[in-house]
Design an enzyme around this catalytic site. Sequence first.
Site, mmCIF file in Angstrom:
data_model
loop_
_atom_site.group_PDB
_atom_site.id
_atom_site.type_symbol
_atom_site.label_atom_id
_atom_site.label_comp_id
_atom_site.label_asym_id
_atom_site.label_seq_id
_atom_site.Cartn_x
_atom_site.Cartn_y
_atom_site.Cartn_z
ATOM 1 N N PRO A 127 -100.892 -41.098 -20.629
ATOM 2 C CA PRO A 127 -100.376 -41.892 -19.511
ATOM 3 C C PRO A 127 -99.887 -41.028 -18.342
ATOM 4 O O PRO A 127 -100.045 -41.401 -17.185
ATOM 5 C CB PRO A 127 -99.228 -42.690 -20.135
ATOM 6 C CG PRO A 127 -99.592 -42.800 -21.574
ATOM 7 C CD PRO A 127 -100.237 -41.485 -21.901
ATOM 8 N N TYR A 128 -99.289 -39.876 -18.645
ATOM 9 C CA TYR A 128 -98.844 -38.959 -17.592
ATOM 10 C C TYR A 128 -100.049 -38.462 -16.784
ATOM 11 O O TYR A 128 -100.011 -38.424 -15.550
ATOM 12 C CB TYR A 128 -98.098 -37.784 -18.216
ATOM 13 C CG TYR A 128 -97.820 -36.640 -17.274
ATOM 14 C CD1 TYR A 128 -96.774 -36.705 -16.356
ATOM 15 C CD2 TYR A 128 -98.599 -35.489 -17.291
ATOM 16 C CE1 TYR A 128 -96.519 -35.664 -15.472
ATOM 17 C CE2 TYR A 128 -98.353 -34.444 -16.427
ATOM 18 C CZ TYR A 128 -97.312 -34.531 -15.523
ATOM 19 O OH TYR A 128 -97.065 -33.495 -14.652
ATOM 20 N N TYR A 129 -101.105 -38.088 -17.483
ATOM 21 C CA TYR A 129 -102.302 -37.597 -16.790
ATOM 22 C C TYR A 129 -102.951 -38.704 -15.959
ATOM 23 O O TYR A 129 -103.442 -38.453 -14.856
ATOM 24 C CB TYR A 129 -103.304 -37.023 -17.798
ATOM 25 C CG TYR A 129 -103.129 -35.537 -17.976
ATOM 26 C CD1 TYR A 129 -104.044 -34.636 -17.447
ATOM 27 C CD2 TYR A 129 -102.034 -35.021 -18.654
ATOM 28 C CE1 TYR A 129 -103.885 -33.272 -17.589
ATOM 29 C CE2 TYR A 129 -101.849 -33.658 -18.810
ATOM 30 C CZ TYR A 129 -102.777 -32.789 -18.271
ATOM 31 O OH TYR A 129 -102.607 -31.434 -18.403
#
Length: 213
Positions: A127-129
């Site tokens: 999700p961060y990426y």
Amino acid sequence: MKIFVIGAHGQVGQLLIARLIASGHQVSAGIRKATQAPELAALGADPVQLDLTQQPKELAPLFNKHDAIVFTAGSGGRTGDDQTLLIDLDGAVKSMAAAKIAEVPRYVMVSALFVEDRAKWPESIKPYYAAKYYADHWLEYSGLDWTILRPGTLSNAVGTGLVTMQPTSGSVTRADVATMIQTVLENPVETNHHKYSFVNGPLPFTEAIKKAD
């Protein structure tokens, strides 16, 4: 220059502020909590409480009369995917819109290595990426003078002052990430509208940047 650092209390943010102040720049240190202010003031920055959940028109006055914005904020590993979406993506995009309203010309984004290649996104922080991927793309079409930095795995080792571009893997010290941010800020013509993926390597920053063009 007068530079606004979003995510100033983070490790990279503090290293960057120390370097910028030592080089004679003015720094506004964007922080989430008022309790963080004394630490940033001790570095020579002007602490500014910043809430990335606010609307662009509410953020814009904080950016007035700045020459550049650096986004090195993150929701942090202890928060859920919802905060990653709201801070690392939506907060970043709103800060870009606020920069346009405030007529801040320059915007430097600290992203992550391999963001542009979905096949290489680590499963544990996918999700961060995803947030970084879309924030980077939004910045490219924002109308701002942008530079996107994509460092490898971060370490707390002593800075080397040396990097390599377009790596297939590797790590980079947080001190060297701070130096790279300062380097692109101080070389706006050469680095405008460029994306740099980097880890520690054999070349000085300015030489590595020239070879990457």
